[in-house]
Enzyme design. Structure first.
Site, mmCIF file in Angstrom:
data_model
loop_
_atom_site.group_PDB
_atom_site.id
_atom_site.type_symbol
_atom_site.label_atom_id
_atom_site.label_comp_id
_atom_site.label_asym_id
_atom_site.label_seq_id
_atom_site.Cartn_x
_atom_site.Cartn_y
_atom_site.Cartn_z
ATOM 1 N N HIS A 180 0.844 -1.197 0.000
ATOM 2 C CA HIS A 180 0.000 0.000 0.000
ATOM 3 C C HIS A 180 0.876 1.243 0.000
ATOM 4 O O HIS A 180 1.991 1.258 0.534
ATOM 5 C CB HIS A 180 -0.972 0.011 1.182
ATOM 6 C CG HIS A 180 -0.343 -0.048 2.539
ATOM 7 N ND1 HIS A 180 0.083 1.083 3.214
ATOM 8 C CD2 HIS A 180 -0.082 -1.091 3.365
ATOM 9 C CE1 HIS A 180 0.565 0.731 4.396
ATOM 10 N NE2 HIS A 180 0.492 -0.586 4.511
ATOM 11 N N ASP A 185 -0.131 4.411 1.106
ATOM 12 C CA ASP A 185 -0.384 5.332 2.208
ATOM 13 C C ASP A 185 0.305 4.907 3.498
ATOM 14 O O ASP A 185 0.708 3.739 3.654
ATOM 15 C CB ASP A 185 -1.887 5.498 2.435
ATOM 16 C CG ASP A 185 -2.586 4.172 2.732
ATOM 17 O OD1 ASP A 185 -2.209 3.139 2.130
ATOM 18 O OD2 ASP A 185 -3.515 4.156 3.567
ATOM 19 N N ASP A 215 6.434 0.122 7.195
ATOM 20 C CA ASP A 215 5.008 -0.092 6.904
ATOM 21 C C ASP A 215 4.517 0.880 5.836
ATOM 22 O O ASP A 215 4.011 1.947 6.159
ATOM 23 C CB ASP A 215 4.220 0.094 8.199
ATOM 24 C CG ASP A 215 2.735 -0.177 8.045
ATOM 25 O OD1 ASP A 215 2.344 -0.807 7.044
ATOM 26 O OD2 ASP A 215 1.965 0.243 8.923
ATOM 27 N N GLU A 218 -5.022 1.670 2.455
ATOM 28 C CA GLU A 218 -5.001 0.486 3.322
ATOM 29 C C GLU A 218 -5.111 0.872 4.784
ATOM 30 O O GLU A 218 -5.792 0.195 5.566
ATOM 31 C CB GLU A 218 -3.719 -0.317 3.081
ATOM 32 C CG GLU A 218 -3.675 -1.673 3.807
ATOM 33 C CD GLU A 218 -3.192 -1.594 5.254
ATOM 34 O OE1 GLU A 218 -3.436 -2.551 6.019
ATOM 35 O OE2 GLU A 218 -2.576 -0.565 5.634
ATOM 36 N N GLU A 219 -4.456 1.982 5.155
ATOM 37 C CA GLU A 219 -4.427 2.373 6.560
ATOM 38 C C GLU A 219 -5.787 2.832 7.084
ATOM 39 O O GLU A 219 -5.970 2.960 8.291
ATOM 40 C CB GLU A 219 -3.385 3.476 6.776
ATOM 41 C CG GLU A 219 -1.940 3.052 6.531
ATOM 42 C CD GLU A 219 -1.407 2.091 7.570
ATOM 43 O OE1 GLU A 219 -2.190 1.678 8.463
ATOM 44 O OE2 GLU A 219 -0.228 1.745 7.499
ATOM 45 N N GLU A 246 1.790 -7.477 2.876
ATOM 46 C CA GLU A 246 2.712 -7.041 3.920
ATOM 47 C C GLU A 246 2.642 -7.918 5.160
ATOM 48 O O GLU A 246 1.624 -8.537 5.473
ATOM 49 C CB GLU A 246 2.406 -5.598 4.316
ATOM 50 C CG GLU A 246 1.024 -5.430 4.937
ATOM 51 C CD GLU A 246 0.742 -4.016 5.393
ATOM 52 O OE1 GLU A 246 1.642 -3.405 6.003
ATOM 53 O OE2 GLU A 246 -0.364 -3.531 5.140
ATOM 54 N N HIS A 249 3.787 2.252 12.886
ATOM 55 C CA HIS A 249 2.920 3.267 13.499
ATOM 56 C C HIS A 249 3.563 3.918 14.717
ATOM 57 O O HIS A 249 2.898 4.669 15.429
ATOM 58 C CB HIS A 249 1.562 2.670 13.891
ATOM 59 C CG HIS A 249 0.772 2.147 12.744
ATOM 60 N ND1 HIS A 249 -0.595 1.922 12.820
ATOM 61 C CD2 HIS A 249 1.117 1.789 11.477
ATOM 62 C CE1 HIS A 249 -1.033 1.454 11.662
ATOM 63 N NE2 HIS A 249 0.001 1.361 10.835
#
Length: 448
Positions: free
Chosen positions: A108, A110, A141, A177-178, A205, A415
């Protein structure tokens, strides 16, 4: 000070700022074109929510793809808003036998937001330290795998013994995705364009490993966003009476806390992994009667509300949890209601749990495992991912999917503040993907 002096100082400052920007831009332009500098350039594109710069990211990835032989490039969009385009990039390396189910490598574009003042380096500068660490939002990520796919496609075609793959290889770069993937992978999977790809297997992922074994995930936990509301009669702050809104909500929170403690004890005692239990975590509390200086302290409110992030493994009994919510956590008898604002899937289209087998019943598992071993890697015991990814959309329609990010001996900083990836880990990951791409795309066995 005269107006002329003001004007002179303003012009001087403008010139200094311009020179600084030009110097910075020139420095980036003068960087050597290497796998590391290409990774850094991707990381510097701000694709963090709430305003991810998808256009710049797609342009960069497209430019990189154009420098790799034999790649077909297509840009799609499934955004529900005509005013907010969310592009999806699809790259294809055609196989010699297009009748065979193809392979999809997904990442992804984003990322989650970052708080720059909490980082030791600018999260969008992709700073490379003398210790060989690249600090950036998205380093783990998951912009790393997005670029590793490209580097692997570049490298395998440089091999003097290179032959076109038997199975077609697809690489997708998806938006959102997030925030659930609703305008990204979810709609992509529902599209004719996706069905025409004839996907037989996907890699998505994963997460870092703190030891020397790569982690692989065969399932995700499903997210439930649970909101519980309580109502009751308002009253004076000094009054004692039954079933006030706050009292009812606190009773529920107490019961939910006991359930959470029981699930957590299973993890602490080593009986289950974090991803194998139902987690219930409070994320907000809303109550009280506002005043100009805060809240009215001598008044008990008539409404109270709390939100919880609930995660269920695919083996969980969702009906049991709903009964618990209805009968214990938010019973109507205590004047309570609840709402699950987002509920991830637990079953596929046949009603089976959303898991991808990691045994002989799944021919892709053996090919994947052998490819990792051939590149000098070791796989840890397959596990359920504690969070959720776009992999769920593929598993939901019956396509075998593993979560995998080749990062070992690395702290888990997804994150988190100061997210980084070591150069050596990134480069090793490219070699791992080269082996995986070769192994999966040359597999001619039956996958039905």
């Amino acid at each position: 000070m005269t107006d002329l002096n003001h004007l002179f100082i303003s012009l001087l400052l403008l010139v200094l700022v311009s020179l600084t920007l030009c110097s910075s831009a020139t420095a980036h332009q003068n960087e050597q074109d290497t796998p590391i500098t290409r990774f850094q350039r991707y990381l510097r594109i701000k694709t963090a929510h709430p305003t991810p710069d998808y256009t710049s990211a797609i342009n960069f990835l497209t430019q990189q793809a154009q420098s790799i032989p034999n790649l077909q490039i297509k840009t799609l969009s499934f955004s529900s808003s005509p005013h907010h385009i969310k592009p999806l990039l699809l790259l294809t390396l055609p196989g010699s036998n297009p009748s065979l189910p193809s392979i999809l490598f997904n990442s992804h574009i984003d990322s989650v937001p970052a708080e720059p003042d909490k980082w030791i380096h600018d999260p969008f500068a992709a700073t490379l330290t003398p210790e060989g660490k690249i600090y950036a939002r998205g380093a783990q990520d998951d912009k790393c795998i997005g670029m590793q796919y490209l580097e692997s496609l570049r490298n395998i075609q440089k091999d003097p013994n290179f032959k076109m793959p038997i199975r077609t290889i697809h690489v997708s770069y998806v938006p959102d995705e997030e925030i659930g993937g609703f305008d990204g992978m979810m709609k992509f999977v529902e599209s004719k364009e996706f069905k025409d790809l004839n996907i037989g297997f996907m890699l998505d992922e994963g997460q870092t490993s703190i030891n020397d074994e790569f982690r692989v995930f065969y399932a995700d936990r499903a997210p439930w966003n649970l909101v519980i509301k309580a109502k009751g009669n308002p009253g004076h702050g000094s009054k004692l009476f039954d079933n006030s809104a706050m009292e009812n909500l606190m009773k529920s929170v107490e019961l939910m806390t006991k359930f959470r403690e029981y699930q957590f004890d299973l993890v602490k005692d080593g009986l289950k992994m974090t991803s194998e239990v139902i987690s219930v975590n409070p994320v907000y509390l809303k109550a009280g009667t506002p005043s100009p200086t805060g809240f009215v302290m001598n008044m008990q409110p008539s409404e109270a509300e709390a939100g919880f992030d609930v995660r269920l493994p695919p083996t969980a009994d969702s009906d049991m949890l709903k009964r618990r919510i209805t009968e214990e956590w938010a019973p109507a008898i205590r004047n309570m209601t609840y709402e699950i604002t987002h509920k991830g899937p637990l079953r596929d289209y046949t009603g089976r749990p959303l898991v991808t087998p990691t045994n002989s019943s799944n021919p892709w598992w053996s090919v994947f495992e052998q490819a990792v071993i051939a590149a000098g890697g070791k796989l840890a015991k397959p596990e359920i991912l504690a969070s959720t990814t776009d992999a769920k959309y593929l598993r939901q329609i019956g396509i075998p999917t593993f979560g995998f990010s080749p990062m070992k001996n690395t702290p888990i900083l997804l994150h988190d503040h100061n997210e980084y990836l070591e150069v050596s880990v990134y480069l090793e990951g490219i070699k791992i993907y080269e082996s995986i791409m070769k192994g999966l795309s040359s597999f001619e066995g039956d996958t039905s």
